[in-house]
Each structure stands twice: as C-alpha cells, then as structure tokens.
Design a protein around this motif. Structure first.
Motif, PDB file in Angstrom:
ATOM      1  N   LEU A 158       1.193  -1.535   0.346  1.00 53.42           N
ATOM      2  CA  LEU A 158      -0.158   0.342  -0.006  1.00 53.42           C
ATOM      3  C   LEU A 158       0.650   1.299  -0.110  1.00 53.42           C
ATOM      4  O   LEU A 158       1.599   1.381   1.142  1.00 53.42           O
ATOM      5  CB  LEU A 158      -0.728   0.169   1.066  1.00 53.42           C
ATOM      6  CG  LEU A 158      -1.620   1.140   1.167  1.00 53.42           C
ATOM      7  CD1 LEU A 158      -2.838   1.429   0.427  1.00 53.42           C
ATOM      8  CD2 LEU A 158      -1.948   1.260   2.476  1.00 53.42           C
ATOM      9  N   SER A 159       1.379   2.009  -1.235  1.00 56.03           N
ATOM     10  CA  SER A 159       2.093   3.066  -0.974  1.00 56.03           C
ATOM     11  C   SER A 159       1.234   4.370  -1.793  1.00 56.03           C
ATOM     12  O   SER A 159      -0.225   4.248  -2.967  1.00 56.03           O
ATOM     13  CB  SER A 159       3.080   3.225  -2.009  1.00 56.03           C
ATOM     14  OG  SER A 159       3.223   2.268  -2.918  1.00 56.03           O
ATOM     15  N   CYS A 160       1.513   5.374  -1.980  1.00 61.23           N
ATOM     16  CA  CYS A 160       1.272   6.656  -3.368  1.00 61.23           C
ATOM     17  C   CYS A 160       2.648   7.257  -3.695  1.00 61.23           C
ATOM     18  O   CYS A 160       3.244   7.255  -3.102  1.00 61.23           O
ATOM     19  CB  CYS A 160       0.495   7.923  -1.951  1.00 61.23           C
ATOM     20  SG  CYS A 160       0.157   9.051  -3.037  1.00 61.23           S
ATOM     21  N   ARG A 161       2.520   7.077  -5.092  1.00 66.74           N
ATOM     22  CA  ARG A 161       2.835   7.334  -5.682  1.00 66.74           C
ATOM     23  C   ARG A 161       3.033   8.568  -6.612  1.00 66.74           C
ATOM     24  O   ARG A 161       2.036   8.663  -6.750  1.00 66.74           O
ATOM     25  CB  ARG A 161       3.999   6.247  -6.168  1.00 66.74           C
ATOM     26  CG  ARG A 161       4.437   4.458  -5.341  1.00 66.74           C
ATOM     27  CD  ARG A 161       4.735   3.102  -6.463  1.00 66.74           C
ATOM     28  NE  ARG A 161       4.342   2.451  -5.683  1.00 66.74           N
ATOM     29  CZ  ARG A 161       5.160   1.096  -5.376  1.00 66.74           C
ATOM     30  NH1 ARG A 161       4.792   0.974  -7.368  1.00 66.74           N
ATOM     31  NH2 ARG A 161       5.045   0.060  -4.813  1.00 66.74           N
ATOM     32  N   ILE A 168      -2.207   5.692  -6.440  1.00 63.55           N
ATOM     33  CA  ILE A 168      -2.129   5.573  -4.585  1.00 63.55           C
ATOM     34  C   ILE A 168      -2.561   3.380  -5.548  1.00 63.55           C
ATOM     35  O   ILE A 168      -3.357   3.454  -6.159  1.00 63.55           O
ATOM     36  CB  ILE A 168      -3.781   4.672  -4.545  1.00 63.55           C
ATOM     37  CG1 ILE A 168      -4.431   6.277  -4.275  1.00 63.55           C
ATOM     38  CG2 ILE A 168      -3.809   4.334  -3.090  1.00 63.55           C
ATOM     39  CD1 ILE A 168      -2.813   7.430  -2.737  1.00 63.55           C
ATOM     40  N   VAL A 170      -2.526  -0.923  -4.899  1.00 67.14           N
ATOM     41  CA  VAL A 170      -2.830  -1.710  -2.880  1.00 67.14           C
ATOM     42  C   VAL A 170      -2.477  -2.982  -4.125  1.00 67.14           C
ATOM     43  O   VAL A 170      -2.382  -2.918  -5.333  1.00 67.14           O
ATOM     44  CB  VAL A 170      -4.042  -1.582  -2.868  1.00 67.14           C
ATOM     45  CG1 VAL A 170      -4.549  -2.006  -1.805  1.00 67.14           C
ATOM     46  CG2 VAL A 170      -4.210   0.096  -3.159  1.00 67.14           C
ATOM     47  N   ILE A 188      -6.928   3.562   2.624  1.00 60.20           N
ATOM     48  CA  ILE A 188      -6.777   4.017   1.858  1.00 60.20           C
ATOM     49  C   ILE A 188      -7.109   6.173   2.182  1.00 60.20           C
ATOM     50  O   ILE A 188      -6.398   6.015   1.361  1.00 60.20           O
ATOM     51  CB  ILE A 188      -7.792   3.719   1.033  1.00 60.20           C
ATOM     52  CG1 ILE A 188      -8.016   1.672   0.749  1.00 60.20           C
ATOM     53  CG2 ILE A 188      -8.293   4.178  -0.388  1.00 60.20           C
ATOM     54  CD1 ILE A 188      -6.641   1.430  -0.306  1.00 60.20           C
ATOM     55  N   HIS A 190      -5.703   6.988   4.356  1.00 60.13           N
ATOM     56  CA  HIS A 190      -4.533   7.444   4.867  1.00 60.13           C
ATOM     57  C   HIS A 190      -3.971   7.445   3.200  1.00 60.13           C
ATOM     58  O   HIS A 190      -2.873   8.753   2.995  1.00 60.13           O
ATOM     59  CB  HIS A 190      -3.355   6.452   5.751  1.00 60.13           C
ATOM     60  CG  HIS A 190      -2.971   7.040   6.056  1.00 60.13           C
ATOM     61  ND1 HIS A 190      -1.707   7.494   7.274  1.00 60.13           N
ATOM     62  CD2 HIS A 190      -0.882   6.722   5.147  1.00 60.13           C
ATOM     63  CE1 HIS A 190      -0.607   7.357   7.378  1.00 60.13           C
ATOM     64  NE2 HIS A 190       0.278   7.052   5.689  1.00 60.13           N
ATOM     65  N   GLU A 191      -3.441   6.951   2.478  1.00 60.81           N
ATOM     66  CA  GLU A 191      -2.821   7.363   1.298  1.00 60.81           C
ATOM     67  C   GLU A 191      -3.241   8.233   0.353  1.00 60.81           C
ATOM     68  O   GLU A 191      -2.847   8.985  -0.326  1.00 60.81           O
ATOM     69  CB  GLU A 191      -2.521   5.911   0.535  1.00 60.81           C
ATOM     70  CG  GLU A 191      -1.629   4.531   1.240  1.00 60.81           C
ATOM     71  CD  GLU A 191      -0.808   5.125   1.829  1.00 60.81           C
ATOM     72  OE1 GLU A 191       0.064   5.578   0.666  1.00 60.81           O
ATOM     73  OE2 GLU A 191       0.078   4.459   2.075  1.00 60.81           O
ATOM     74  N   HIS A 194      -1.976  11.607   1.497  1.00 60.59           N
ATOM     75  CA  HIS A 194      -0.484  11.184   0.923  1.00 60.59           C
ATOM     76  C   HIS A 194      -0.853  12.445  -0.495  1.00 60.59           C
ATOM     77  O   HIS A 194      -0.454  13.291  -0.436  1.00 60.59           O
ATOM     78  CB  HIS A 194       0.010  10.148   1.207  1.00 60.59           C
ATOM     79  CG  HIS A 194       0.402   9.885   1.951  1.00 60.59           C
ATOM     80  ND1 HIS A 194       0.941  10.519   3.412  1.00 60.59           N
ATOM     81  CD2 HIS A 194       1.553   9.023   2.876  1.00 60.59           C
ATOM     82  CE1 HIS A 194       1.864   9.743   4.007  1.00 60.59           C
ATOM     83  NE2 HIS A 194       1.743   8.850   4.475  1.00 60.59           N
ATOM     84  N   GLU A 231       3.159  11.350   8.342  1.00 56.98           N
ATOM     85  CA  GLU A 231       2.624  10.252   8.243  1.00 56.98           C
ATOM     86  C   GLU A 231       1.624  10.400   9.138  1.00 56.98           C
ATOM     87  O   GLU A 231       0.579   9.684   9.525  1.00 56.98           O
ATOM     88  CB  GLU A 231       3.766   9.444   9.178  1.00 56.98           C
ATOM     89  CG  GLU A 231       4.983   8.355   8.396  1.00 56.98           C
ATOM     90  CD  GLU A 231       4.453   7.587   6.596  1.00 56.98           C
ATOM     91  OE1 GLU A 231       2.754   7.155   6.331  1.00 56.98           O
ATOM     92  OE2 GLU A 231       4.689   8.343   5.616  1.00 56.98           O
ATOM     93  N   ALA A 234      -1.053  12.472   7.695  1.00 54.88           N
ATOM     94  CA  ALA A 234      -2.109  11.693   6.749  1.00 54.88           C
ATOM     95  C   ALA A 234      -2.734  10.367   7.938  1.00 54.88           C
ATOM     96  O   ALA A 234      -3.652  10.218   7.627  1.00 54.88           O
ATOM     97  CB  ALA A 234      -1.560  10.629   6.203  1.00 54.88           C
TER      98      ALA A 234
END
Length: 314
Positions: A158-161, A168, A170, A188, A190-191, A194, A231, A234
């Motif tokens: 799970l990351s935001c890039r 996003i 996933v 979700i 949280h990302e 971001h 963090e 977020a």
C-alpha cells in the motif's frame, strides 16, 4: 575536516535544538505545524549556512571569531585528545554518525525501490469496495480520485507514488489482510491524504536534502522527524475521514505484525515497526485537532535562528 563542513554540522545541531525547544515550549502538537518546523531544521544548514558564506564571507575571519561570534568551535582547538584537536575530532565523529544515519535509511530505501521496479506483477481491476473507499476519501479531502493500481501479490502493498500525479498502489494481499472493512477504508484514506498533500514529492525532496547533507547528523534526524510528521498528518486525516482512530490503529498493527513475520523485519525494517507503533500510540492518546499554528511563530523562529547562526562559527 573542512571548516565549512564543520560549520554546517554545528548549524544543524543549533537549529535542531532551537526547534525542539520551541515545539516543547509552545506545546505544538498539530502535525502540519510541527512539519514546518522540522523542514526548517532540515533545510537551514543546506540553504541558510551557504547563504551566510555568500553574503558575509568575512564571518570566516579570525577577527569576527574573536570579537563578534556568539559561539566559535575554534576556541576548543587548543584542547587535544590523543594528539588531535578536540574540535576536529568531534567534527569527524559527528560526520561519521551522520553518514551512518543516512545509510541506515538510504540502503533499505534503495533496496525497496529497486525490488519494486524489478519485480513483475500482474495488474488487476480494482474491486468495488476499494473504489468506493477511494471515492469517499477523495470527496472528504476535496480532491479528484487518483488512479488506483491493484497488483496481484500475496504480500500487503500500500503506497502513494508519483511526483506529478499521485497514484495509489494496492495489492490483493493487502485487501485480503484488511478485508473490505473500516480498516481498509482507513488505510486507503491514509494514502489519499498523502496524495492530497503531494507527499511523494516531499519525501523525495527530503531524501535529496539528506543525500546532500549526508555528513550532518542533525539534518538526518530532522528529516526523519519531518517524515514522522508527514505520516502523523496522514494518520489524523484518515482518522477524521472514517470517524475513528481505532480502525486506522488496527490496520497499522495488522501491517506491522505481517512485516514482523517476514525475514527482513529484524534486519533492515525493524526500526520501521517501532515507528508504526509510535504512530498508533499517538493516535490513541491525542485528539484529532486539525488546528494549525500561526505562521508568525515560525517566522519569528526563522528570524531568530538566522541571527543565532550568523554569530555561530566553526
């Protein structure tokens, strides 16, 4: 080592200490406000110190050190330890500590980045619960829904890039771990927070600052503190969106437990698990107060720091 590098280290230490005292004295808890202070602490030695060298080169002269400097590390030069000047030895020890702090984070970051690019994974269509969670979070944050990429992998990802357009990412493993519950909604959200603040670009910027000041331990620690506040910002946004801190805490702890079970947790990633638990404790004990701090305190701090650093030489 070079006097200018030593002054950069000294200015980093002074700036970090001042920021810590201001945060404590003013009881500043809002992550947004704390982030600005830590960005000031990380950026001052990289931008402010060279600016002083450019605008006031006479600060490096002996007369300024003896007659005007508030603090001069050269005053410790007569002190000798094992045949080396104490000021020089201290500067080298601090430089080695700074490099160690940088490598401790840079090596696993590079490994994760390289592995994510080298591993071929199948992309699948986002399912309805995931799309719904993203749409609700985007509406609450007042942004358009970023592109959702779902990877077929048993590992929770799970990351935001994305530097220009946040994406996003996933994995199916994450969706199975959290299931379509409030925990997935919170993760979700949280990302999405971001993405709202363009945190991927800020994260890359902080890594660049750390690389340029790899020898400065104060900059390394200030940048770390800034990442923690990113963090926490977020986290608080996600908790407000889902209406509960507990859902986000549960999702963070599930991810933490999953990472602890992997063979890499005790080597490169063990320190991340401690940071996750700190975030959980922060969510549980603090209210979700979005109130920001007046920028006047930050401006006053920056001006005061400029005066202190002007009178502080290596």
């Amino acid at each position: 080592m070079g006097r200018r590098a030593a002054e950069c280290i000294l200015h980093g230490i002074v700036t970090a200490l001042v920021v810590m005292m201001i945060l404590r004295a003013q009881r500043i808890r809002a992550p947004d406000a704390r982030l600005r202070f830590w960005l000031l602490a990380a950026g001052a030695p990289l931008v402010g110190t060279p600016l002083l060298w450019l605008l006031a080169p006479w600060r490096l002269g002996e007369r300024f050190r003896d007659e005007w400097a508030f603090f001069s590390a050269s005053h410790f030069s007569p002190w000798v330890w094992h045949g080396a000047a104490l000021a020089t030895a201290a500067a080298w020890v601090l430089a080695v500590a700074g490099a160690a702090l940088f490598l401790r984070d840079a090596i696993p970051f590079a490994m994760d980045f390289g592995l994510s690019r080298a591993t071929k994974r199948t992309v699948t269509t986002p399912f309805a619960a995931l799309v719904g969670a993203a749409e609700r979070a985007a509406a609450a944050l007042g942004i358009a829904v970023p592109r959702l990429v779902v990877l077929t992998s048993k590992h929770p990802i799970l990351s935001c890039r994305g530097l220009r357009k946040p994406v996003i990412v996933v994995s199916t493993g994450l969706c199975e771990l959290l299931e379509p519950t409030e925990e997935l909604e919170a993760a979700i959200a949280h990302e999405m927070a971001h993405a709202r603040h363009r945190d991927p670009a800020l994260g890359w910027g902080l890594m660049l600052v750390r690389a340029l000041c790899f020898f400065n331990p104060a900059v390394q620690l200030a940048a770390r503190a800034a990442v923690m506040e990113i963090e926490r910002r977020a986290d608080q946004s996600a908790a407000r969106i889902v209406g509960s801190s507990q859902s986000l805490v549960d999702s963070l702890r599930k991810l933490s437990d999953n990472a602890a079970a992997s063979h890499t947790a005790g080597t490169w990633h063990g320190f991340r698990l401690v940071a996750i638990e700190e975030r959980c404790q922060s969510l549980l004990r603090e209210n979700m107060d979005p109130t920001d701090l007046s920028p006047r305190i930050l401006l006053a701090t920056a001006i005061g720091l400029g005066a202190i650093l002007f009178l502080t030489v290596a």
